[in-house]
Design a protein around this motif. Sequence first.
Motif, mmCIF file in Angstrom:
data_model
loop_
_atom_site.group_PDB
_atom_site.id
_atom_site.type_symbol
_atom_site.label_atom_id
_atom_site.label_comp_id
_atom_site.label_asym_id
_atom_site.label_seq_id
_atom_site.Cartn_x
_atom_site.Cartn_y
_atom_site.Cartn_z
ATOM 1 N N ALA A 208 0.828 -1.206 0.000
ATOM 2 C CA ALA A 208 0.000 0.000 0.000
ATOM 3 C C ALA A 208 0.863 1.258 0.000
ATOM 4 O O ALA A 208 1.985 1.279 0.523
ATOM 5 C CB ALA A 208 -0.928 0.003 1.204
ATOM 6 N N GLN A 274 -8.931 9.139 0.092
ATOM 7 C CA GLN A 274 -7.814 8.910 -0.814
ATOM 8 C C GLN A 274 -7.009 7.646 -0.475
ATOM 9 O O GLN A 274 -6.085 7.300 -1.231
ATOM 10 C CB GLN A 274 -6.870 10.117 -0.790
ATOM 11 C CG GLN A 274 -7.499 11.411 -1.290
ATOM 12 C CD GLN A 274 -7.993 11.299 -2.728
ATOM 13 O OE1 GLN A 274 -7.380 10.638 -3.573
ATOM 14 N NE2 GLN A 274 -9.116 11.962 -3.019
ATOM 15 N N ASP A 276 -5.625 3.986 -0.308
ATOM 16 C CA ASP A 276 -5.719 2.838 -1.215
ATOM 17 C C ASP A 276 -5.995 1.550 -0.456
ATOM 18 O O ASP A 276 -6.376 0.545 -1.051
ATOM 19 C CB ASP A 276 -4.448 2.709 -2.069
ATOM 20 C CG ASP A 276 -3.179 2.536 -1.246
ATOM 21 O OD1 ASP A 276 -3.246 2.644 -0.005
ATOM 22 O OD2 ASP A 276 -2.111 2.297 -1.850
ATOM 23 N N HIS A 300 -15.035 2.326 -6.357
ATOM 24 C CA HIS A 300 -14.042 2.399 -7.425
ATOM 25 C C HIS A 300 -12.910 1.415 -7.118
ATOM 26 O O HIS A 300 -12.636 1.092 -5.954
ATOM 27 C CB HIS A 300 -13.507 3.817 -7.613
ATOM 28 C CG HIS A 300 -12.695 4.342 -6.464
ATOM 29 N ND1 HIS A 300 -11.391 3.953 -6.239
ATOM 30 C CD2 HIS A 300 -12.991 5.230 -5.484
ATOM 31 C CE1 HIS A 300 -10.918 4.580 -5.181
ATOM 32 N NE2 HIS A 300 -11.862 5.356 -4.699
ATOM 33 N N PRO A 301 -12.229 0.914 -8.118
ATOM 34 C CA PRO A 301 -11.269 -0.173 -7.917
ATOM 35 C C PRO A 301 -9.974 0.223 -7.235
ATOM 36 O O PRO A 301 -9.162 -0.634 -6.902
ATOM 37 C CB PRO A 301 -11.008 -0.654 -9.351
ATOM 38 C CG PRO A 301 -11.268 0.529 -10.216
ATOM 39 C CD PRO A 301 -12.392 1.269 -9.534
ATOM 40 N N GLY A 302 -9.769 1.503 -6.991
ATOM 41 C CA GLY A 302 -8.496 1.920 -6.421
ATOM 42 C C GLY A 302 -8.408 1.785 -4.915
ATOM 43 O O GLY A 302 -7.367 2.074 -4.332
ATOM 44 N N GLN A 303 -9.477 1.372 -4.264
ATOM 45 C CA GLN A 303 -9.487 1.286 -2.806
ATOM 46 C C GLN A 303 -9.820 -0.141 -2.380
ATOM 47 O O GLN A 303 -10.790 -0.732 -2.843
ATOM 48 C CB GLN A 303 -10.506 2.268 -2.216
ATOM 49 C CG GLN A 303 -10.292 2.590 -0.751
ATOM 50 C CD GLN A 303 -11.091 3.814 -0.329
ATOM 51 O OE1 GLN A 303 -12.306 3.835 -0.477
ATOM 52 N NE2 GLN A 303 -10.414 4.839 0.194
ATOM 53 N N THR A 304 -9.011 -0.688 -1.485
ATOM 54 C CA THR A 304 -9.167 -2.065 -0.998
ATOM 55 C C THR A 304 -9.629 -2.027 0.448
ATOM 56 O O THR A 304 -9.126 -1.222 1.250
ATOM 57 C CB THR A 304 -7.834 -2.825 -1.106
ATOM 58 O OG1 THR A 304 -7.440 -2.885 -2.472
ATOM 59 C CG2 THR A 304 -7.955 -4.230 -0.547
ATOM 60 N N ASP A 322 -12.747 -6.920 0.364
ATOM 61 C CA ASP A 322 -11.721 -7.621 -0.404
ATOM 62 C C ASP A 322 -11.026 -8.711 0.401
ATOM 63 O O ASP A 322 -10.626 -9.739 -0.152
ATOM 64 C CB ASP A 322 -10.689 -6.602 -0.907
ATOM 65 C CG ASP A 322 -11.331 -5.554 -1.806
ATOM 66 O OD1 ASP A 322 -11.702 -5.894 -2.939
ATOM 67 O OD2 ASP A 322 -11.497 -4.409 -1.347
#
Length: 563
Positions: A208, A274, A276, A300-304, A322
Amino acid sequence: MPDSFRSAAALLVDCLAEQGATRIFTVPGESFLAVLDALPDRPEIDVVTCRQEGGAAFMACADGAMNAAGSGRPGIAFVTRGPGATNAAIGVHVAHQDSQPMILFVGDVARTAQGREGFQEVDFTAFFAPVCKWAARIDDPLRIPEYIARAHATAINGRPGPVVLALPEDMLVEQVPASLAPRPFVTRTAQAACPDAMQALLGLIADAASPIAIIGGAGWNAKAREYFQQFAERIGLPVATAFRRQDAIAPASPVYAGNLGYGPNPKLVERVRQADLVIAVGARLGEATTDGYAVPTLEHPGQTLVHIHPDPEELGRVYRTDLALCCSVDEFAEAAALWEDTDIIPFDAGAQAHAEWLEWSTPQPSEAGIDLGACVAAMRESLPADTIICNGAGNFAGWWHRYWRYEAYPGQLAPTCGAMGYGVPAAVAAALRYPERTVVAVAGDGDFLMNGQELATAAQYGASLIVVVVDNGAYGTIRMHQEREYPGRVSATALANPDFAALGAAYGAWSARVETTGEFIAALDEARGRTGLRLIHALTDLERIAASGATISGLRARAKPAG
């Protein structure tokens, strides 16, 4: 030789004693007279007589919250059927949404009257089922040991929460064999984190760029606090607390980033937005913590998202998850702190987030007659670090959420479901549970009058606490929303209040009425030098309506059309 006998109520009380009960809160009712008769035979159980069932249930909820930090035993309340039970429902709802262990016993109509709409009859299993973990009625007195043990196991395991047991009054007076023994002491089932999942989590952290943790909630205790703080500090992980879980980490920790919920630091909200990698530990990620399910922004796919929670039903319930770890949060925290095989390079973000929080939580001078930021700062200077702050719902609480440092654990008793009237009963419960510590109830004017009568309970049992009544003559939170949505059109939010200082004195409290910051600080110094009940009536200006800086005039100005 024939067996001797005792009443079912005596068996029930013996079962409670076997499960470690030390205190019950009640408003007495004729439907459970047999229990009241049996309680003096178990002097290890204190009986606290309250003035309204909502107050009794709030006290039990708060007691369970405090016990969860240590012994883990549920708070316990007894109320009568009909009006008693419906009054107490608010405490059950708070315990459910706050994930706090509690058992409510409700005296019920006799079994021969059930289903006939007898006097004050309610189908309690149906009534309470949506707001508790388990609702049942004990019809067979021989099964009392089973029900009491199961109630405790249900209340403290997984996601902790409330249990409601109805007690038919004729069942309580039945005779049962004296040889019928309580079941053994029930302990919380501690589930360890899966090693493979732990390894996967550490890999995600190592990869990360901007991770953040959101902590506090189901099963959080002193062990979880200690070990998770060690883990976060070792790797420089920024740690935010979920709504009204601000004592989940020491505020002096160099990675503490502040609290989420209503009126948070905008820089913290942006940091979560913001991130990730979001690691939620114990938190349900409810509506308040996530700003209406908007932050984190996991669509959105940018955050787990990694979610650690003791209840499998919470994992993946609202958010896309996830990596899910179903385990006790304290077991997880210990495993994380002691994990040696890691390639994580420590982050600078923890220190940066902490610096942002320190700036946000430092009061700035104000021209208000009573500057609540300065008042909270004065409390920080003069009261012990392990002071317990208790509050109900309302904008007034935001000043303490922003500026108070919740150093102790437990140190914050506040309903995450936003129930008004919680602060005073919670403070009574805290003062009885921790008589050696300073306890402060913070209440708005509307909030105080919902359960302020429990000051009579405090006086009766010699509870020592300070009450701060913040009086702006309005239901302030609703007025704020009203001004934002319908500016200038004030309806149903103005309040005509009593002299709260005089009211406090009527309960036997030392009291003071203050209108300036200086007067508040002087009254606080006087209160600090006393014991017993102390009440400070602080008259504030409605214009400055929130600790975030919102004002009535500012809300109206923003609502005006451009042009």
